[in-house]
Motif scaffolding. Sequence first.
Motif, PDB file in Angstrom:
ATOM      1  N   THR A   3       9.735 -27.375  -1.030  1.00  0.00           N
ATOM      2  CA  THR A   3       8.367 -27.752  -0.694  1.00  0.00           C
ATOM      3  C   THR A   3       8.159 -27.631   0.800  1.00  0.00           C
ATOM      4  N   ILE A   5       6.103 -28.302   4.080  1.00  0.00           N
ATOM      5  CA  ILE A   5       5.197 -29.381   4.498  1.00  0.00           C
ATOM      6  C   ILE A   5       4.821 -29.168   5.955  1.00  0.00           C
ATOM      7  N   GLU A  57       2.848 -25.806   0.847  1.00  0.00           N
ATOM      8  CA  GLU A  57       2.339 -26.493  -0.342  1.00  0.00           C
ATOM      9  C   GLU A  57       1.596 -27.773   0.030  1.00  0.00           C
ATOM     10  N   VAL A  58       2.057 -28.440   1.096  1.00  0.00           N
ATOM     11  CA  VAL A  58       1.498 -29.745   1.465  1.00  0.00           C
ATOM     12  C   VAL A  58       1.173 -29.780   2.953  1.00  0.00           C
ATOM     13  N   GLN A 124       5.426 -35.151  -3.456  1.00  0.00           N
ATOM     14  CA  GLN A 124       5.801 -34.477  -4.698  1.00  0.00           C
ATOM     15  C   GLN A 124       4.578 -34.193  -5.564  1.00  0.00           C
ATOM     16  N   ALA A 127       2.519 -31.419  -3.956  1.00  0.00           N
ATOM     17  CA  ALA A 127       3.201 -30.132  -4.113  1.00  0.00           C
ATOM     18  C   ALA A 127       3.067 -29.609  -5.543  1.00  0.00           C
ATOM     19  N   SER A 130      -0.344 -28.224  -5.928  1.00  0.00           N
ATOM     20  CA  SER A 130      -0.469 -26.950  -5.232  1.00  0.00           C
ATOM     21  C   SER A 130       0.164 -25.813  -6.034  1.00  0.00           C
TER      22      SER A 130
END
Length: 415
Positions: A3, A5, A57-58, A124, A127, A130
């Motif tokens: 993931t 970030i 994703e985040v 989480q 993500a 996404s």
Amino acid sequence: MTTRILPAVGEPDAARSITTLLSQLPDAEPAAPVADSTSLLDMLARLASESLDELPEVVLVHERIGPVPALELIREVALRFPAVGVVLVSGDASPVLYSAAMDSGARGLVGLPLSYEELAQRVQAAAGWSVGVRRHLGHGGDVFSGPGGTVVTVSGAKGGVGATVIAVQLALAAQASGRPVALADLDLQAGDIASYLDVQFRRSIVDLAGIQDISPRVLQDALFAHQTGMGLLLAPAEGERGEEVNDRAVRQIVSALRNRHEVVIIDCGTQMNSANAAAIEMADITLLVTTPDVVAVRAAKRMVRMWDRLQIRKAEETVAVVNRHTRGTEIQPPLVEKITGTRVSRIAVPANFKELQPVVDAGRMQDLESRSTVKQAVWGLAGELGLVRAPAGDQKQGRLRGDRGSIGVRRARSR
């Protein structure tokens, strides 16, 4: 899956604190923080120009970011980069701010001072959301491109037997195993999936009803991308509009969903009409949910006979699921099988509303605890039906054929 970030934090101390915690998250790849809103939007624009897959994703947005205020920045990111899950970091965790953040397009809110558990949970969830959006947009290596997914319809023998709970948990089980999942609500007048998952939506299945050729983009526009990664095709908020969805529309919609997802779960409710009859006829697996009482079992028998008379589905092709089962009741699964002529699933779902009530009231069915006996039973049922992806090297999982306890899968008849 890693993931990525990207923190947007203007204060150096806050940036160090957030970066330290992010580095401790499993499978997390935190980028260097950006110090202001302009830098964040410029970086996202540059990454998006290369490829959607280059976007993180985040994105974490600190409450004191500037010069654009945090909520305005979240709204801008959500509009320009809809495949990015945005999480607000704020010392104000009040319901008012939470609601305002969600309205702006955030996928979560993390309170200050930071908690590892809360941060991990929100990241989480964002993500997962996404990844689900990107999957439905047709990007990423895990886009389903197989010959056609498995369609499962879930009907209730009568109102109140728990068919929607079972449909939602089956979809969550399949999604958790890594399969692209669509959950559709064909209880057109009284669908509750949106309430069980606490989603606010503008588009529904009605938006697809008048379309002659449902392209992937049109389908994506109608699906609600849930934080778990599932695509939700919801019943209309105005029940009377359900009449716009006929059997022809349902055949097109189910075919489009099947072509884009490995698993399609359809909640057909308890009332028969041409729309859900078409879905049941097309389904690979048809579930009929009943409770172990005389009224419900008689209703199940009537439903099965009606399906047979209308040549929708034969009794032996229907799987009955006994919900709210207790050992002390006189009506046990073998008797249900005998009365209805269906095949009863090996797993009966136990009666334990105390487990369900908190998540039902909160509209957070995805938060049902793993130790819940209801969740364990329904997720076990998902395994029995072959809806969950088996771990590598595990040949025991998946659809079982040939033995007495297995659940057969029927491919849709061409029409």
